[in-house]
Design a protein around this motif. Structure first.
Motif, PDB file in Angstrom:
ATOM      1  N   ARG A 262       0.125  -1.261  -0.043  1.00  8.88           N
ATOM      2  CA  ARG A 262      -0.303   0.179  -0.184  1.00  8.88           C
ATOM      3  C   ARG A 262       0.953   1.024  -0.221  1.00  8.88           C
ATOM      4  NH1 ARG A 262      -4.939  -1.280   4.109  1.00  8.88           N
ATOM      5  NH2 ARG A 262      -5.557  -3.312   3.134  1.00  8.88           N
ATOM      6  N   LEU A 263       2.241   1.238   1.167  1.00 10.24           N
ATOM      7  CA  LEU A 263       3.135   2.152   1.013  1.00 10.24           C
ATOM      8  C   LEU A 263       3.659   2.449  -0.568  1.00 10.24           C
ATOM      9  CD1 LEU A 263       4.278   1.572   4.229  1.00 10.24           C
ATOM     10  CD2 LEU A 263       2.799   3.552   3.812  1.00 10.24           C
ATOM     11  N   GLN A 264       3.993   1.761  -1.109  1.00 10.84           N
ATOM     12  CA  GLN A 264       4.654   1.621  -2.659  1.00 10.84           C
ATOM     13  C   GLN A 264       3.334   2.101  -3.683  1.00 10.84           C
ATOM     14  OE1 GLN A 264       6.539  -2.566  -3.268  1.00 10.84           O
ATOM     15  NE2 GLN A 264       7.899  -0.322  -2.958  1.00 10.84           N
ATOM     16  N   ALA A 265       2.259   1.666  -3.597  1.00 14.06           N
ATOM     17  CA  ALA A 265       1.007   1.857  -4.238  1.00 14.06           C
ATOM     18  C   ALA A 265       0.983   3.794  -4.278  1.00 14.06           C
ATOM     19  CB  ALA A 265      -0.821   1.651  -4.116  1.00 14.06           C
ATOM     20  N   GLU A 266       0.707   4.297  -2.639  1.00 17.71           N
ATOM     21  CA  GLU A 266       1.424   5.229  -2.541  1.00 17.71           C
ATOM     22  C   GLU A 266       2.067   6.178  -3.387  1.00 17.71           C
ATOM     23  OE1 GLU A 266       0.750   6.278   1.579  1.00 17.71           O
ATOM     24  OE2 GLU A 266      -1.304   5.350   1.849  1.00 17.71           O
ATOM     25  N   GLY A 267       3.030   5.745  -3.682  1.00 20.23           N
ATOM     26  CA  GLY A 267       4.827   6.121  -4.701  1.00 20.23           C
ATOM     27  C   GLY A 267       5.246   6.163  -3.445  1.00 20.23           C
ATOM     28  N   ALA A 268       5.738   5.925  -2.601  1.00 16.63           N
ATOM     29  CA  ALA A 268       6.771   5.815  -1.400  1.00 16.63           C
ATOM     30  C   ALA A 268       7.744   4.669  -1.376  1.00 16.63           C
ATOM     31  CB  ALA A 268       6.548   6.461   0.148  1.00 16.63           C
ATOM     32  N   ARG A 269       8.643   4.926  -1.613  1.00 20.67           N
ATOM     33  CA  ARG A 269       9.765   4.329  -0.673  1.00 20.67           C
ATOM     34  C   ARG A 269       9.579   3.688   0.590  1.00 20.67           C
ATOM     35  NH1 ARG A 269      16.024   7.475  -2.417  1.00 20.67           N
ATOM     36  NH2 ARG A 269      16.213   5.282  -2.023  1.00 20.67           N
ATOM     37  N   VAL A 270      10.460   2.739   0.715  1.00 18.99           N
ATOM     38  CA  VAL A 270       9.156   1.854   1.853  1.00 18.99           C
ATOM     39  C   VAL A 270      11.156   1.180   2.830  1.00 18.99           C
ATOM     40  CG1 VAL A 270       7.911  -0.351   3.307  1.00 18.99           C
ATOM     41  CG2 VAL A 270       7.512   1.323   0.505  1.00 18.99           C
ATOM     42  N   CYS A 271      10.650   1.419   3.780  1.00 16.91           N
ATOM     43  CA  CYS A 271      11.996   0.612   4.784  1.00 16.91           C
ATOM     44  C   CYS A 271      11.522   0.180   5.961  1.00 16.91           C
ATOM     45  CB  CYS A 271      13.442   1.759   4.940  1.00 16.91           C
ATOM     46  SG  CYS A 271      12.906   3.518   5.789  1.00 16.91           S
ATOM     47  N   LEU A 272      12.651  -0.091   6.982  1.00 12.73           N
ATOM     48  CA  LEU A 272      12.117  -0.355   7.722  1.00 12.73           C
ATOM     49  C   LEU A 272      13.475  -0.638   8.685  1.00 12.73           C
ATOM     50  CD1 LEU A 272      12.610  -3.729   7.881  1.00 12.73           C
ATOM     51  CD2 LEU A 272       9.775  -4.267   7.422  1.00 12.73           C
ATOM     52  N   PHE A 273      13.926  -1.018  10.373  1.00 13.79           N
ATOM     53  CA  PHE A 273      14.800  -1.807  10.848  1.00 13.79           C
ATOM     54  C   PHE A 273      14.864  -3.396  11.726  1.00 13.79           C
ATOM     55  CE2 PHE A 273      15.911   3.552  10.748  1.00 13.79           C
ATOM     56  CZ  PHE A 273      16.670   3.636  11.095  1.00 13.79           C
ATOM     57  N   THR A 274      15.039  -3.098  11.485  1.00 15.46           N
ATOM     58  CA  THR A 274      15.831  -5.125  12.209  1.00 15.46           C
ATOM     59  C   THR A 274      16.610  -4.766  12.777  1.00 15.46           C
ATOM     60  OG1 THR A 274      17.368  -5.714  10.627  1.00 15.46           O
ATOM     61  CG2 THR A 274      14.928  -6.154  10.638  1.00 15.46           C
ATOM     62  N   ASP A 275      16.413  -5.526  14.312  1.00 12.04           N
ATOM     63  CA  ASP A 275      17.258  -5.996  15.732  1.00 12.04           C
ATOM     64  C   ASP A 275      18.724  -7.031  14.465  1.00 12.04           C
ATOM     65  OD1 ASP A 275      19.220  -6.674  17.206  1.00 12.04           O
ATOM     66  OD2 ASP A 275      16.992  -6.725  18.761  1.00 12.04           O
ATOM     67  N   GLN A 276      19.796  -6.906  14.579  1.00  8.69           N
ATOM     68  CA  GLN A 276      20.567  -7.485  13.740  1.00  8.69           C
ATOM     69  C   GLN A 276      20.683  -9.024  14.739  1.00  8.69           C
ATOM     70  OE1 GLN A 276      24.279  -6.556  12.176  1.00  8.69           O
ATOM     71  NE2 GLN A 276      23.518  -4.336  12.963  1.00  8.69           N
ATOM     72  N   ALA A 277      20.220  -8.882  16.267  1.00  4.88           N
ATOM     73  CA  ALA A 277      20.436 -10.094  16.902  1.00  4.88           C
ATOM     74  C   ALA A 277      18.528 -11.249  17.325  1.00  4.88           C
ATOM     75  CB  ALA A 277      20.381  -9.873  18.348  1.00  4.88           C
ATOM     76  N   ASN A 278      17.884 -10.555  16.084  1.00  2.00           N
ATOM     77  CA  ASN A 278      16.955 -11.017  16.077  1.00  2.00           C
ATOM     78  C   ASN A 278      16.504 -12.226  14.726  1.00  2.00           C
ATOM     79  OD1 ASN A 278      13.858 -12.224  15.673  1.00  2.00           O
ATOM     80  ND2 ASN A 278      13.299 -10.700  17.084  1.00  2.00           N
ATOM     81  N   PRO A 279      17.389 -13.040  14.335  1.00  4.55           N
ATOM     82  CA  PRO A 279      17.026 -13.640  13.302  1.00  4.55           C
ATOM     83  C   PRO A 279      16.119 -13.718  12.510  1.00  4.55           C
ATOM     84  CG  PRO A 279      18.003 -14.989  15.374  1.00  4.55           C
ATOM     85  CD  PRO A 279      17.222 -14.552  15.642  1.00  4.55           C
ATOM     86  N   THR A 280      14.943 -14.009  13.002  1.00  2.87           N
ATOM     87  CA  THR A 280      13.756 -14.354  12.573  1.00  2.87           C
ATOM     88  C   THR A 280      13.455 -13.647  12.176  1.00  2.87           C
ATOM     89  OG1 THR A 280      12.782 -15.759  14.933  1.00  2.87           O
ATOM     90  CG2 THR A 280      11.145 -14.908  13.595  1.00  2.87           C
ATOM     91  N   SER A 281      13.549 -11.536  12.892  1.00  2.00           N
ATOM     92  CA  SER A 281      12.509 -10.616  11.676  1.00  2.00           C
ATOM     93  C   SER A 281      13.511 -10.596  10.656  1.00  2.00           C
ATOM     94  CB  SER A 281      12.355 -10.166  12.827  1.00  2.00           C
ATOM     95  OG  SER A 281      13.606  -9.077  13.222  1.00  2.00           O
ATOM     96  N   ASN A 282      14.815 -10.731  10.473  1.00  2.00           N
ATOM     97  CA  ASN A 282      15.878 -10.580   9.891  1.00  2.00           C
ATOM     98  C   ASN A 282      15.198 -11.575   7.913  1.00  2.00           C
ATOM     99  OD1 ASN A 282      18.137  -8.876   9.801  1.00  2.00           O
ATOM    100  ND2 ASN A 282      17.595  -9.904  12.093  1.00  2.00           N
ATOM    101  N   LYS A 283      14.994 -12.582   8.455  1.00  2.00           N
ATOM    102  CA  LYS A 283      14.904 -13.401   7.503  1.00  2.00           C
ATOM    103  C   LYS A 283      13.406 -13.259   6.870  1.00  2.00           C
ATOM    104  CE  LYS A 283      17.520 -17.310   9.711  1.00  2.00           C
ATOM    105  NZ  LYS A 283      17.223 -18.856   9.590  1.00  2.00           N
ATOM    106  N   VAL A 284      12.604 -13.179   7.999  1.00  2.00           N
ATOM    107  CA  VAL A 284      11.143 -12.712   7.109  1.00  2.00           C
ATOM    108  C   VAL A 284      11.032 -11.429   6.158  1.00  2.00           C
ATOM    109  CG1 VAL A 284       8.995 -11.849   8.202  1.00  2.00           C
ATOM    110  CG2 VAL A 284       9.628 -13.966   8.593  1.00  2.00           C
ATOM    111  N   TYR A 285      11.733 -10.356   6.801  1.00  2.00           N
ATOM    112  CA  TYR A 285      11.885  -9.096   5.670  1.00  2.00           C
ATOM    113  C   TYR A 285      12.701  -9.597   4.450  1.00  2.00           C
ATOM    114  CZ  TYR A 285      10.138  -6.760  10.236  1.00  2.00           C
ATOM    115  OH  TYR A 285       9.155  -6.935  11.316  1.00  2.00           O
ATOM    116  N   ALA A 286      13.811 -10.135   4.093  1.00  2.00           N
ATOM    117  CA  ALA A 286      14.637 -10.878   3.578  1.00  2.00           C
ATOM    118  C   ALA A 286      13.445 -11.376   2.746  1.00  2.00           C
ATOM    119  CB  ALA A 286      15.638 -11.195   3.896  1.00  2.00           C
ATOM    120  N   ARG A 287      12.884 -12.641   2.953  1.00  2.00           N
ATOM    121  CA  ARG A 287      12.397 -13.568   2.146  1.00  2.00           C
ATOM    122  C   ARG A 287      10.589 -12.104   1.204  1.00  2.00           C
ATOM    123  NH1 ARG A 287      12.571 -17.101   6.271  1.00  2.00           N
ATOM    124  NH2 ARG A 287      10.222 -16.168   7.059  1.00  2.00           N
TER     125      ARG A 287
END
Length: 303
Positions: A262-287
């Motif tokens: 939805r954010l990209q559809a509005e024309g925005a570039r999209v970013c987020l932060f991850t905690d490098q010590a949390n492998p679960t969230s890093n894998k989810v976002y990479a996928r």
């Protein structure tokens, strides 16, 4: 505004977010993903000020200029939570060191500092040289930008916009977000200082339609994803929170994917932060198609 001269550049301190944006806006806009935290917070504080909300007297905004007057760095000390860590964007090493010396001379106690490497390391090292203590890493973070979105395996239910009527549940889940993230990263719960927006700020975000629930087939909220309004064309996703009893069912990946789309559809570039010590969230976002942009760190000074 106050200016502190250096050998080849100078530090300019602003107490007004609008003055800061006027001075640093072009610099932030030139690399809006790297500057997302500072730009987003400056625009938020500017909007609050326009609504007549007084800003804390301790706050400052930093612009770093080189010999020619060009802006080569920026930062802020506006965190609404103790110990009020400054947040630094990339800047010359000498500027980071000079900032530490200036804060020491001004008598500002700095017990934590967040932001881009190596600027935060240079500043923290000089602060401990001047005032004693040692530097510890509280959290290694990584900023990611979404490239081409890859949809996950569909989960039951769907995304709905949270409303002002949901403020109590949003408050509860927002408050649980960082504590749970600490545990997932192997840190003691509550080890990471974080912003807990006041009720008025959460209501502002809800009115803006920037908080979403994923609801299950029965219409019950099972996950919360938020996003900041775009600053210089970049929207930052967060918080992303699933209660412990609802994890492992695909709610988070589907919610983040849909919000990101939805954010990209509005024309925005999209970013987020991850905690490098949390492998679960890093894998989810990479996928999902998020790719690393820059590493940052939250540092604490132990005395």
């Amino acid at each position: 505004m106050t200016a502190v001269p250096m050998a080849t550049s100078r530090l300019q301190f602003h107490t007004d977010p609008d003055e800061f944006l006027a001075a640093a806006g072009d610099h932030l806009a030139a690399d809006p993903v790297i500057g997302t935290v500072v730009a987003g917070f400056a625009h938020r504080r500017s909007a609050q000020q326009a609504d007549g909300i007084a800003q804390p007297e301790r706050d400052w905004w930093l612009v770093v200029r080189d010999e020619s007057g060009a802006v080569v760095g920026a930062g802020m000390r506006t965190a609404p939570f103790a110990p009020y860590p400054p947040f630094l964007l990339p800047m010359p090493d000498e500027a980071a060191v000079a900032l530490a010396r200036t804060l020491h001379e001004r008598g500002e106690e700095v017990l934590a500092i967040n932001g881009a490497l190596p600027a935060v390391e240079r500043c923290a090292a000089e602060l401990t040289r001047l005032g004693g203590g040692r530097v510890q890493v509280s959290q290694h973070t990584r900023l990611h930008e979404l490239g081409e979105l890859v949809r996950p395996e569909p989960a039951p239910g769907g995304l709905v916009v949270a409303t002002e009527d949901d403020v109590d549940l949003v408050t509860e889940w927002f408050g649980a977000f960082v504590g749970d993230a600490d545990e997932q990263a192997g840190r003691p719960r509550g080890a990471s200082a974080h912003e807990m927006p006041e009720r008025a700020e959460l209501l502002r975000r809800l009115r803006a339609g920037r908080m979403w629930f994923w609801v299950d087939d029965e219409g019950q909220p099972v996950h919360l994803t938020g996003a900041n309004p775009p600053s210089f064309g970049v929207a930052r996703v967060g918080p992303v929170y699933t209660p412990p009893t609802q994890r492992g069912r695909g709610w988070a990946s589907n919610a983040v994917a849909e919000v990101s789309w939805r954010l990209q559809a509005e024309g925005a570039r999209v970013c987020l932060f991850t905690d490098q010590a949390n492998p679960t969230s890093n894998k989810v976002y990479a996928r999902l198609g998020y790719r690393p942009v820059v590493d940052m760190a939250n540092l604490v000074i132990v005395r």
